[in-house]
Design an enzyme around this catalytic site. Sequence first.
Site, PDB file in Angstrom:
ATOM      1  N   GLU A  85     -48.046  -6.100 -50.074  1.00  0.00           N
ATOM      2  CA  GLU A  85     -46.980  -6.587 -49.209  1.00  0.00           C
ATOM      3  C   GLU A  85     -47.163  -8.048 -48.821  1.00  0.00           C
ATOM      4  O   GLU A  85     -46.223  -8.684 -48.322  1.00  0.00           O
ATOM      5  CB  GLU A  85     -46.886  -5.728 -47.942  1.00  0.00           C
ATOM      6  CG  GLU A  85     -46.378  -4.315 -48.170  1.00  0.00           C
ATOM      7  CD  GLU A  85     -44.934  -4.265 -48.646  1.00  0.00           C
ATOM      8  OE1 GLU A  85     -44.190  -5.241 -48.412  1.00  0.00           O
ATOM      9  OE2 GLU A  85     -44.555  -3.263 -49.279  1.00  0.00           O
ATOM     10  N   GLU A 116     -65.277   8.191 -56.585  1.00  0.00           N
ATOM     11  CA  GLU A 116     -65.833   7.690 -55.325  1.00  0.00           C
ATOM     12  C   GLU A 116     -67.339   7.916 -55.211  1.00  0.00           C
ATOM     13  O   GLU A 116     -67.987   7.358 -54.323  1.00  0.00           O
ATOM     14  CB  GLU A 116     -65.138   8.350 -54.136  1.00  0.00           C
ATOM     15  CG  GLU A 116     -65.486   9.810 -53.931  1.00  0.00           C
ATOM     16  CD  GLU A 116     -64.801  10.393 -52.705  1.00  0.00           C
ATOM     17  OE1 GLU A 116     -65.520  10.980 -51.881  1.00  0.00           O
ATOM     18  OE2 GLU A 116     -63.570  10.258 -52.571  1.00  0.00           O
TER      19      GLU A 116
END
Length: 301
Positions: A85, A116
């Site tokens: 953004e 992960e």
Amino acid sequence: MDRNLTILTTESRNERTMNIDAENTADILRIMNEEDQKVAVAVNAVLPDIEATVEYVVQSLKAGGRLIYIGAGTSGRLGVLDAVECPPTFSTHPSAVQGIMAGGAGAFTKAAEGAEDSEEGGVQDLQRIELTSADTVIGIAASGRTPYVIGALRYAKSIGAKAIALSCNENAAISQVADRAIEVIVGPEILTGSTRLKSATAHKMILNMISTASMIKLGKAYGNLMVDVNVSNYKLKERAVGIIEKVTAAPYEEAKKALEEANNEVKTAIVMIKTQTTVEEARTLLEKNDGYVRKAIERSK
């Protein structure tokens, strides 16, 4: 299960929701809403840590460094969401704020949970973008123990980059390998261990605060207006014209003309109108004042 995992706040059972499966819809929603109201209070408690992080980020971006978010699963996705953004909102270069996920870009839409567990994966992903000491890295992990994030933060700190840990548990493992820790304690989730709920909401709020406050301090706002918005479509052009109108009190056609003359640079158009200068003169004023519209206008006098 790892016994150390079961004692984490994020893995604890919420006493209020022990029988939530037997509740009606209205009560489920009421309980969720009441639990969510605790998030803002928890964020308020860590404002000093967020402030310190913003200062690190501003220093990095001013020095030509970058803000790098890195995480796995929901935590990684939140970093990516905030990063993508920044270019349209603040006209930053796409490389200035980056979100990195364990498992790569494909993990954004399809879970890659096993990724992960690799500390080396976090190191390799930062090496891949050629991390430098000028950068700030924010490692995001609700549990605070994700190996991928631990590896990334440890590596970042080892080369002199600022390493920030963002978690939802006290004395988190990632905090131990960071320069600064933000541990936002939101309490047990309504569904045990589902950290896409309150924990993710808290982290979304904090990431919004970090990027937005940093951009404001870098001159990307005038008052509460986004004066460095990237004019990339009709809607954004109309928004840009409206911003110029609000700041300068110029009529629509004058604001639109100035924007077009300034090659859709909102800041430049504003300074042109406010100081009655040409495009080149307005750009020079902004350059001399590090891109701050307010300073450019005041010092032109």
